[in-house]
Design a protein around this motif. Structure first.
Motif, short mmCIF file in Angstrom:
data_model
loop_
_atom_site.label_atom_id
_atom_site.label_comp_id
_atom_site.label_asym_id
_atom_site.label_seq_id
_atom_site.Cartn_x
_atom_site.Cartn_y
_atom_site.Cartn_z
N VAL A 86 -17.20 -30.39 29.09
CA VAL A 86 -17.49 -28.86 29.26
C VAL A 86 -18.91 -28.58 29.08
O VAL A 86 -19.61 -27.83 29.64
CB VAL A 86 -16.49 -28.19 28.12
N SER A 87 -19.52 -29.27 28.09
CA SER A 87 -21.00 -29.01 27.89
C SER A 87 -21.87 -29.62 29.02
O SER A 87 -22.87 -28.95 29.46
CB SER A 87 -21.50 -29.68 26.47
N ALA A 88 -21.17 -30.53 29.69
CA ALA A 88 -21.95 -30.99 30.70
C ALA A 88 -22.09 -30.09 31.95
O ALA A 88 -23.10 -29.92 32.57
CB ALA A 88 -21.58 -32.48 31.15
N THR A 107 -28.74 -21.16 28.32
CA THR A 107 -29.88 -20.54 28.33
C THR A 107 -30.92 -21.57 28.22
O THR A 107 -32.29 -21.21 28.63
CB THR A 107 -30.23 -19.41 27.09
N ASN A 108 -30.47 -22.84 27.59
CA ASN A 108 -31.55 -23.85 27.51
C ASN A 108 -32.08 -24.12 29.00
O ASN A 108 -33.35 -24.34 29.08
CB ASN A 108 -30.94 -24.93 26.83
N ASN A 152 -23.62 -24.49 20.65
CA ASN A 152 -22.63 -23.94 21.28
C ASN A 152 -23.06 -23.76 22.85
O ASN A 152 -24.25 -23.89 23.03
CB ASN A 152 -22.50 -22.59 20.54
N LEU A 153 -22.14 -23.32 23.57
CA LEU A 153 -22.33 -23.31 24.84
C LEU A 153 -23.20 -22.36 25.63
O LEU A 153 -24.01 -22.69 26.54
CB LEU A 153 -21.04 -23.19 25.66
#
Lengths: 205, 194
Positions: free
Chosen positions: A124-126, A8-9, A2-3
């Motif tokens: 989107v994740s990128a 936070t990563n 999840n985004l």
């Protein structure tokens, strides 16, 4: 994935500076003051997010063998945009940051994210990863800049306004000179290690 | 005279690592032992001298006369990465022995900001092609001096009893800070000599 976790990563778990030790040069060089760190961070967030988006969009087009030069050209384009924008709207800050603005192009955080994340994940994740990593980098820049400015000038300047009327104590000039950067960073990392170790032993007991 | 000033200044006073914070990633990354540090230094010395010369040439012949200086960043990084590639291919054919010892370090140099930094500094200082190459060489010498000294200290640090939290990178950074203080002492040298 999840985004929120991707975001936070970059800030905590894989903070590019405190955990992975990437991008040390601009980190130590521009952090003589809090605001320098802030603007450098903004520039990095922009470049990192934009390059992540483009790299991710082109990830099926770029042949694997020539991917590194392609990534570098994409990154260099956005760095040039940042340079021109800063030169136009923030000429003073552009002057202070000096060669470290064009040097964002060789900042290993950006190439590392393009290679390790953006080239393997959807757009989107990128983009979120770019924002997260950029934020993590900015926080590190501001912490280091704040600590060095506070001890080196015994004051803090935010937005051109000094926080205190007079220096609070005899300033330690060494902190805003090059050696201060190395020593502060070393001590910060050591403190972080102490915190991580304590947390781990606490969780184990 | 100017050459001597650039050489001395680059090595002792404006040292890339201790005064300008350039090339820190490989400085921390490949300084575990003196042998590796020496290999990396040789590669950097080679590439940085050439890169500074070639970029200055491009700047004075192409970018500046045609008003294209805004393409500086893109051009320089492309020149540097292709130069590194070229050097690697050339060495593989011409001197396999040297290639084997420098090989792993060469690709790393593309993201060594010291190479690009030295090129940018030369251009901003307005050095010609010759002086730019000298400046690149001086910068690389200073960087090599720093990383070899540092690798020597780090080999000793391995055996020292360091507090748990400071082990590894933190103590290395504090050591670098102390070395930087020592190098601050050279600042007066310039005023005394010139």
């Amino acid at each position: 994935m999840n985004l929120w976790r991707i975001l936070t990563n970059g800030v905590v778990k894989e903070n590019p500076v405190f955990r992975l030790l990437l991008g040390l040069c601009p980190l130590l060089a521009v952090t003589t003051a809090l605001m320098n760190g802030f603007w450098m961070g903004v520039a990095v967030i922009f470049v990192l997010t934009s390059s992540n988006i483009i790299v991710s969009m082109l990830r099926k087009v770029i042949a694997p063998r020539i991917r590194i030069p392609c990534f570098i050209v994409i990154i260099a384009t956005f760095v040039t945009i940042v340079q021109m924008t800063m030169n136009a709207y923030l000429p003073d800050m552009y002057e202070i940051l000096g060669i470290f603005v064009p040097l964002i192009v060789v900042n290993c955080v950006i190439l590392a994210r393009a290679e390790a994340f953006a080239s393997k994940n959807p757009v989107v994740s990128a983009a979120v990863d770019g924002i997260g990593m950029g934020l993590g980098f900015t926080i590190a820049l501001m912490v280091l800049g704040g600590v060095r400015e506070f001890f080196g000038t015994a004051n803090l300047v935010i937005n051109g306004q000094p926080l205190f009327d007079a220096p609070l104590f005899e300033p330690a000039l060494i902190m805003i000179m090059p050696p201060g950067a190395f020593i502060t960073m070393g001590v910060l990392l050591a403190l972080l290690n102490v915190m991580v170790n304590r947390g781990r032993s606490g969780a184990g007991a | 005279m100017e050459i001597i000033a650039i050489l001395l200044g680059g090595v002792l006073i404006n040292n890339l690592v201790f005064a300008q914070f350039l090339g820190l990633c490989p400085f921390v990354g490949v300084s575990k032992n003196v042998e590796m540090a020496t290999g990396m230094s040789a590669a950097v010395l080679f590439v940085m001298t050439m890169a500074a010369g070639v970029t200055a040439l491009l700047h004075s012949l192409v970018l500046d006369p045609y008003g294209l200086t805004y393409l500086e960043t893109v051009t320089f990084i492309l020149v540097i990465s292709s130069l590194v590639q070229f050097v690697e291919t050339f060495l593989r054919k011409a001197s396999p022995v040297l290639h084997r010892s420098l090989g792993i370090y060469l690709p790393l140099i593309t993201t060594n900001c010291a190479v690009m930094g030295a090129a940018l500094i030369s251009v901003r200082q307005g050095y010609g092609v010759g002086l730019s190459a000298v400046n690149g060489f001086a910068g690389a010498l200073g960087w090599s001096l720093a990383i070899i000294l540092f690798a020597g200290i780090r080999e000793r640090l391995e055996l020292a009893s360091v507090p748990e939290a400071l082990k590894g990178i933190p103590v290395a950074l504090v050591t670098t800070g102390l070395m930087a203080i020592a190098f601050l002492g050279f600042q007066g040298l310039f005023r005394f000599l010139f």
